[in-house]
Design a protein around this motif. Structure first.
Motif, mmCIF file in Angstrom:
data_model
loop_
_atom_site.group_PDB
_atom_site.id
_atom_site.type_symbol
_atom_site.label_atom_id
_atom_site.label_comp_id
_atom_site.label_asym_id
_atom_site.label_seq_id
_atom_site.Cartn_x
_atom_site.Cartn_y
_atom_site.Cartn_z
ATOM 1 N N TRP A 172 -7.196 0.951 -1.984
ATOM 2 C CA TRP A 172 -7.978 0.667 -3.120
ATOM 3 C C TRP A 172 -8.939 1.734 -3.576
ATOM 4 O O TRP A 172 -9.557 1.807 -4.622
ATOM 5 C CB TRP A 172 -8.682 -0.565 -2.753
ATOM 6 C CG TRP A 172 -9.578 -0.581 -1.832
ATOM 7 C CD1 TRP A 172 -9.518 -0.738 -0.392
ATOM 8 C CD2 TRP A 172 -11.153 -0.067 -1.920
ATOM 9 N NE1 TRP A 172 -10.576 -0.414 0.264
ATOM 10 C CE2 TRP A 172 -11.631 -0.032 -0.799
ATOM 11 C CE3 TRP A 172 -12.119 0.119 -3.154
ATOM 12 C CZ2 TRP A 172 -13.012 0.039 -0.380
ATOM 13 C CZ3 TRP A 172 -13.486 0.478 -2.802
ATOM 14 C CH2 TRP A 172 -13.971 0.643 -1.679
ATOM 15 N N GLU A 213 -2.271 -6.749 0.085
ATOM 16 C CA GLU A 213 -1.251 -6.386 -0.546
ATOM 17 C C GLU A 213 0.124 -7.368 -0.348
ATOM 18 O O GLU A 213 1.010 -7.560 -1.175
ATOM 19 C CB GLU A 213 -0.904 -5.082 -0.126
ATOM 20 C CG GLU A 213 -1.627 -4.042 -0.759
ATOM 21 C CD GLU A 213 -1.884 -3.989 -2.326
ATOM 22 O OE1 GLU A 213 -0.490 -4.218 -3.008
ATOM 23 O OE2 GLU A 213 -2.847 -4.529 -2.849
ATOM 24 N N ARG A 218 -7.330 -7.282 -7.812
ATOM 25 C CA ARG A 218 -7.261 -5.801 -7.457
ATOM 26 C C ARG A 218 -8.730 -5.371 -7.675
ATOM 27 O O ARG A 218 -8.973 -4.809 -9.068
ATOM 28 C CB ARG A 218 -6.200 -5.114 -7.816
ATOM 29 C CG ARG A 218 -4.929 -5.562 -7.268
ATOM 30 C CD ARG A 218 -3.636 -4.575 -8.124
ATOM 31 N NE ARG A 218 -2.289 -5.092 -7.759
ATOM 32 C CZ ARG A 218 -1.805 -5.063 -6.512
ATOM 33 N NH1 ARG A 218 -2.438 -4.388 -5.492
ATOM 34 N NH2 ARG A 218 -0.545 -5.379 -6.329
#
Length: 513
Positions: A176, A425, A450
């Motif tokens: 990320w 994920e 996200r």
């Protein structure tokens, strides 16, 4: 029988939902409706006002953008020269009684000598290790050590990120990161340390905009006002109580029902699947982790102190205060607090003592906004949090023990940060496609979960691109290619869509403080 039938139903009037609605209205090829349980637009980007007249965003928000389309939409909503202030970010890390320029890892030169040695040792070891390493780091903690070394990890990165995320860095993945964490240039850090130099400004938000009036929430109310009233439902009429994905019917709190062909949901995805009653998806969503956020505001009587100056936001890795970040919210706009001629009583002295008088007095006033994270792995004493926060302000010398406090604010957001956990994920790659198979586009900060595309511009474009995907089959770049949209050279603003791009382009005031 359903009360209404539309091609596309949008749930939520935060940035993502408004992005979808804005695009659907612009395309004008599908029937649509947008609903929200609140009485105003904004969602997690809204602004609260205390009874005394202090404004606080529901979290630390500023406007910086990766998209021209986003710029055009907010410039259309707030088009006047005096609608905005433009600021250069002035940020510091509080470390051992010092204000170290942000990001700390680029400014080791400002640390005490013993910490300089620890950090430089680690940076050099990490640089040497990187030459021979041929494996990817397994988690965020390994990434930190690989990029910065143990010295910076122990001094700042581990304690600060635990305060932010409310989970240890060992429990977070590192995909990320993108542009959000600065990896130090070993040669530059060593050179600056030897010469005693400070590194320059870093990051995508080194320059940012802030609305002159009504806080960040005012932006989204203004954007919502550009959408036809007949397309919006608020309050009970906008509160979703049930989603029947098979029949494609949504039930509202007032008993009405809305039929849809496609659904864009910006609800927290874990709560969405609960309202769908789909136990398989509910079980799958249990693998997503999040932290709660407490937003606390303190309004103070007096001139803004010289030690505060033009500081924007400040970081706190140490345990002498519960907050991880402080924003000098009064510096963003002179309208974020009452004007000086407003008379307010002192409710307490910063050291906890009672004021000598309860008689209302004039200002001037200034304000600080604080953020505190909470999770099952990082509990918080909620009952005493406001008191502990004020003591933390004194401990870190943001306020003086004798300062007069005229207003306080405290609001908890159960869903504060969508954690990029190690399991994330795996869950999202299964959950989001399963929802899309049911004609549900779950998008937004907690809709798509996200964090790396969770800023206001990202969130808005998640909605825009979901609408485009439904209408034309266009690729959702922000959701599927976050590294691409976050790459600095792509900030020439892709997605130059439609007539909005020709409106008010570049009409930005530059009133820098």
């Amino acid at each position: 029988m359903v009360s209404e039938q539309v091609d596309v139903l949008v749930i939520g009037m935060g940035p993502t939902g408004l992005g979808a609605a804005k695009r659907l209205n612009q395309l004008d090829t599908l029937s649509w409706l947008i609903v929200d349980s609140d009485e105003k637009a904004g969602g997690l980007a809204s602004t609260d006002v205390t009874p005394e007249g202090f404004l606080y965003d529901v979290g630390g928000h500023v406007i910086f953008s990766h998209y021209k389309y986003f710029d055009d939409c907010i410039n259309e909503a707030l088009p006047k020269d005096d609608d905005w202030y433009t600021h250069q970010r002035i940020s510091y890390v509080r470390f051992k009684g010092l204000w170290v320029p942000y990001p700390l890892q680029n400014n080791v030169s400002m640390l005490p000598k013993e910490d300089q040695v620890k950090c430089l040792d680690g940076i050099i070891e990490a640089a040497l290790e990187a030459r021979v390493s041929n494996t990817k780091p397994k988690n965020f903690d390994e990434w930190i050590v690989r990029m910065m070394g143990d010295g910076l990890a122990d001094c700042f990165m581990r304690p600060y990120n635990y305060k932010v995320w409310a989970v240890p860095t060992t429990k977070m993945q590192c995909e990320w990161l993108g542009e959000r964490v600065a990896a130090p240039d070993a040669k530059l850090v060593v050179r600056n340390t030897v010469l005693g130099k400070v590194a320059g400004n870093w990051g995508p938000n080194s320059t940012f905009r802030f609305p002159a009036r009504d806080g960040t929430g005012g932006i989204w109310i203004a954007v919502a006002n550009t959408i036809p009233d007949e397309k919006k439902r608020f309050g009970k009429k906008g509160t979703v109580t049930k989603v029947d994905a098979e029949k494609k019917i949504v039930t509202m709190a007032d008993g009405s029902t809305i039929g849809y062909n496609k659904l864009i949901s910006t609800m927290n995805v874990d709560q969405l699947v609960e309202r769908m009653g789909n136990q398989d998806l509910v079980s799958l969503s249990k693998g997503l982790f999040y932290s709660s956020t407490h937003v606390i505001g303190v309004g103070i009587r007096g001139e803004r102190p010289e030690r505060i100056g033009d500081k924007c936001w400040l970081y706190f890795p140490e345990d002498n205060c519960p907050f991880y970040r402080a924003t000098i919210f009064s510096n963003y706009s002179p309208y974020n607090q009452p004007q000086g001629d407003v008379k307010l009583p002192t409710i307490s002295i910063a050291n906890g003592s009672k004021p000598s008088s309860s008689e209302p007095k004039e200002g001037p006033y200034w304000s600080i906004m604080l953020e505190v994270s909470q999770s099952s792995l990082k509990p918080v004493d909620e009952e005493n949090l406001l008191k502990d926060t004020i003591q933390g302000l004194v401990n870190t010398e943001l306020i003086k023990p004798e300062d007069e406090i005229v207003s306080t604010y405290h609001r908890k957001f159960n869903h504060g940060y969508p954690t990029p956990s190690l399991e994330r994920e795996g869950v999202l790659k299964e959950l989001l496609p399963k929802l899309k198979d049911l004609d549900i586009w779950s998008r937004g900060r907690f809709g798509s979960w996200r964090y790396e595309v969770g800023n206001q511009d990202h969130s808005f474009m998640l909605g825009v691109e979901a609408a485009d995907n439904i209408a034309t089959g266009a690729v959702e770049l922000t959701l599927n290619y976050p590294d691409f949209v976050n790459t600095r050279q792509n900030t020439e603003r892709r997605l130059d869509q439609g007539p909005l791009s020709a409106k008010k382009n570049g009409a930005l005031p530059t009133r820098a403080k």
